[in-house]
Write a protein that holds these residues in place. Structure first.
Motif, PDB file in Angstrom:
ATOM      1  N   GLN A  47       0.722  -1.156   0.065  1.00  0.00           N
ATOM      2  CA  GLN A  47       0.076   0.086  -0.085  1.00  0.00           C
ATOM      3  C   GLN A  47       0.845   1.245   0.047  1.00  0.00           C
ATOM      4  OE1 GLN A  47      -3.325   0.278  -0.383  1.00  0.00           O
ATOM      5  NE2 GLN A  47      -3.368  -1.982  -0.562  1.00  0.00           N
ATOM      6  N   TYR A  48       1.861   1.273   0.674  1.00  0.00           N
ATOM      7  CA  TYR A  48       2.819   2.718   1.024  1.00  0.00           C
ATOM      8  C   TYR A  48       3.515   2.514  -0.361  1.00  0.00           C
ATOM      9  CZ  TYR A  48       2.301   3.847   5.825  1.00  0.00           C
ATOM     10  OH  TYR A  48       1.975   4.066   7.157  1.00  0.00           O
ATOM     11  N   ALA A  49       3.788   1.691  -1.072  1.00  0.00           N
ATOM     12  CA  ALA A  49       4.618   1.596  -2.422  1.00  0.00           C
ATOM     13  C   ALA A  49       3.551   2.350  -3.313  1.00  0.00           C
ATOM     14  CB  ALA A  49       5.062   0.054  -2.690  1.00  0.00           C
ATOM     15  N   GLN A  50       2.374   1.932  -3.487  1.00  0.00           N
ATOM     16  CA  GLN A  50       1.529   2.678  -4.379  1.00  0.00           C
ATOM     17  C   GLN A  50       1.165   4.034  -3.839  1.00  0.00           C
ATOM     18  OE1 GLN A  50      -2.318   0.081  -4.794  1.00  0.00           O
ATOM     19  NE2 GLN A  50      -1.164  -1.543  -4.664  1.00  0.00           N
ATOM     20  N   ASN A  51       1.614   4.418  -2.829  1.00  0.00           N
ATOM     21  CA  ASN A  51       1.374   5.886  -2.483  1.00  0.00           C
ATOM     22  C   ASN A  51       2.549   6.461  -2.908  1.00  0.00           C
ATOM     23  OD1 ASN A  51      -1.048   5.415  -1.559  1.00  0.00           O
ATOM     24  ND2 ASN A  51      -0.888   5.536   0.375  1.00  0.00           N
ATOM     25  N   GLY A  52       3.504   5.859  -3.515  1.00  0.00           N
ATOM     26  CA  GLY A  52       4.709   6.623  -3.836  1.00  0.00           C
ATOM     27  C   GLY A  52       6.116   6.472  -3.066  1.00  0.00           C
ATOM     28  N   TYR A  53       6.184   5.763  -1.939  1.00  0.00           N
ATOM     29  CA  TYR A  53       7.328   5.622  -1.424  1.00  0.00           C
ATOM     30  C   TYR A  53       7.974   4.504  -1.627  1.00  0.00           C
ATOM     31  CZ  TYR A  53       4.767   8.494   2.420  1.00  0.00           C
ATOM     32  OH  TYR A  53       3.994   9.473   2.861  1.00  0.00           O
ATOM     33  N   SER A  54       9.250   4.578  -1.436  1.00  0.00           N
ATOM     34  CA  SER A  54      10.363   3.392  -1.842  1.00  0.00           C
ATOM     35  C   SER A  54      10.115   2.760  -0.383  1.00  0.00           C
ATOM     36  CB  SER A  54      11.839   4.156  -1.669  1.00  0.00           C
ATOM     37  OG  SER A  54      12.730   3.087  -1.838  1.00  0.00           O
ATOM     38  N   ILE A  55      10.344   1.260  -0.530  1.00  0.00           N
ATOM     39  CA  ILE A  55       9.813   0.426   0.714  1.00  0.00           C
ATOM     40  C   ILE A  55      11.172  -0.367   1.082  1.00  0.00           C
ATOM     41  CG2 ILE A  55       8.646  -1.078   1.882  1.00  0.00           C
ATOM     42  CD1 ILE A  55       6.883   1.429   0.864  1.00  0.00           C
ATOM     43  N   ILE A  56      11.547  -0.007   2.221  1.00  0.00           N
ATOM     44  CA  ILE A  56      12.618  -0.896   2.915  1.00  0.00           C
ATOM     45  C   ILE A  56      12.113  -2.179   3.604  1.00  0.00           C
ATOM     46  CG2 ILE A  56      14.914  -0.839   4.112  1.00  0.00           C
ATOM     47  CD1 ILE A  56      14.800   1.066   1.933  1.00  0.00           C
ATOM     48  N   LEU A  57      12.295  -3.413   3.309  1.00  0.00           N
ATOM     49  CA  LEU A  57      11.575  -4.413   3.751  1.00  0.00           C
ATOM     50  C   LEU A  57      12.674  -5.262   4.596  1.00  0.00           C
ATOM     51  CD1 LEU A  57      10.501  -5.805   0.055  1.00  0.00           C
ATOM     52  CD2 LEU A  57       8.858  -4.738   1.689  1.00  0.00           C
ATOM     53  N   THR A  58      12.320  -5.329   5.701  1.00  0.00           N
ATOM     54  CA  THR A  58      13.231  -6.387   6.534  1.00  0.00           C
ATOM     55  C   THR A  58      12.376  -7.257   7.304  1.00  0.00           C
ATOM     56  OG1 THR A  58      12.636  -4.971   8.950  1.00  0.00           O
ATOM     57  CG2 THR A  58      14.217  -4.007   7.219  1.00  0.00           C
ATOM     58  N   ALA A  59      13.124  -8.548   7.488  1.00  0.00           N
ATOM     59  CA  ALA A  59      12.703  -9.612   8.290  1.00  0.00           C
ATOM     60  C   ALA A  59      13.778 -10.538   8.287  1.00  0.00           C
ATOM     61  CB  ALA A  59      11.459 -10.396   7.424  1.00  0.00           C
ATOM     62  N   ARG A  60      13.478 -11.686   9.281  1.00  0.00           N
ATOM     63  CA  ARG A  60      14.553 -12.766   9.360  1.00  0.00           C
ATOM     64  C   ARG A  60      14.745 -13.336   8.234  1.00  0.00           C
ATOM     65  NH1 ARG A  60      13.504 -15.722  14.999  1.00  0.00           N
ATOM     66  NH2 ARG A  60      11.560 -14.525  14.842  1.00  0.00           N
ATOM     67  N   ARG A  61      13.887 -13.853   7.346  1.00  0.00           N
ATOM     68  CA  ARG A  61      13.948 -14.512   6.087  1.00  0.00           C
ATOM     69  C   ARG A  61      13.900 -13.799   5.003  1.00  0.00           C
ATOM     70  NH1 ARG A  61       9.630 -18.171   5.325  1.00  0.00           N
ATOM     71  NH2 ARG A  61       8.298 -16.932   6.309  1.00  0.00           N
TER      72      ARG A  61
END
Length: 222
Positions: free
Chosen positions: A20-34
């Motif tokens: 959703q945030y990406a569709q709103n024009g933000y660059s997304i930094i994805l983090t998780a263990r896997r």
């Protein structure tokens, strides 16, 4: 382009917030263990014309959090941190193992605090920044067979409310989000929720959070 960091971004609400945030024009930094779920979300965002970057990260490890955050802020203009990652084990308190108790505390409490602390000095250099803590209604009231999980969410509620007061005269806003159950992979492997069909979708909840979030101290979604 402004970037948003989301923990636990490979599945469930974290994934939907990222989309959703990406569709709103933000660059997304994805983090998780896997890393593999992050790569899949990254590819989905890019297929929709958005921009995303994947950083494998164990938020339970203080040193790893600081190394990764330092790497992120060197390459991205981060203006928002979404502390979404969480884990829960359910059942009578007497049935919980030492390992389960530790994992909930280390992920839900320590991880949120570590991430916030790592980003705070950087956020203080910006004109405006925000921290969004995904807590759930488990942070509002006690629940049967959720004793330690609820305890961790109460802890982050207290952490969030205290930061709101501590940072109220600064450029940094803190928002605590309290929402009910969602039909996500969070519930896989447990029969704690008998009828998952009555739960809302993570996509619906993500849309509500983004629509309502405007730097206020809390959002309560019944």
């Amino acid at each position: 382009m402004e970037s948003i960091v989301i923990t636990g971004a490979g599945t469930g609400l974290g994934k939907e917030l990222a989309l959703q945030y990406a569709q709103n024009g933000y660059s997304i930094i994805l983090t998780a263990r896997r890393i593999q779920p992050l790569i899949e979300v990254k590819q989905e965002i890019e297929s929709l014309g958005g921009e995303a970057f994947a950083y494998p990260l164990d938020i339970r490890c203080y040193e790893e959090v600081y190394r990764t955050v330092n790497s992120i802020i060197q390459d991205h203009h981060v203006t928002c941190l979404v502390n979404n990652a969480g884990i829960g084990y359910f059942g009578p308190f007497s049935s919980l193992t030492h390992e389960q108790i530790n994992e909930m505390i280390q992920t839900n409490v320590n991880g949120t605090i570590y991430m916030t602390k790592a980003f705070l000095p950087y956020f203080q250099t910006l004109p405006k920044a925000k921290v969004i803590n995904i807590i759930s209604t488990a942070g509002l009231r006690g629940k049967i067979n959720e004793s330690v999980y609820v305890a961790t969410k109460f802890a982050i509620r207290g952490f969030s409310e205290s930061l709101v007061k501590e940072l109220e005269q600064t450029n940094i806003s803190v928002t605590a989000v309290y929402m009910g159950g969602m039909d996500t992979p969070f519930w896989q492997g447990t029969d704690h929720i008998k009828d998952r069909s009555r739960l809302r979708s993570a996509q619906e909840v993500a849309k509500q959070i983004i629509a309502l979030e405007n730097g206020q101290p809390e959002i309560i979604l019944s």
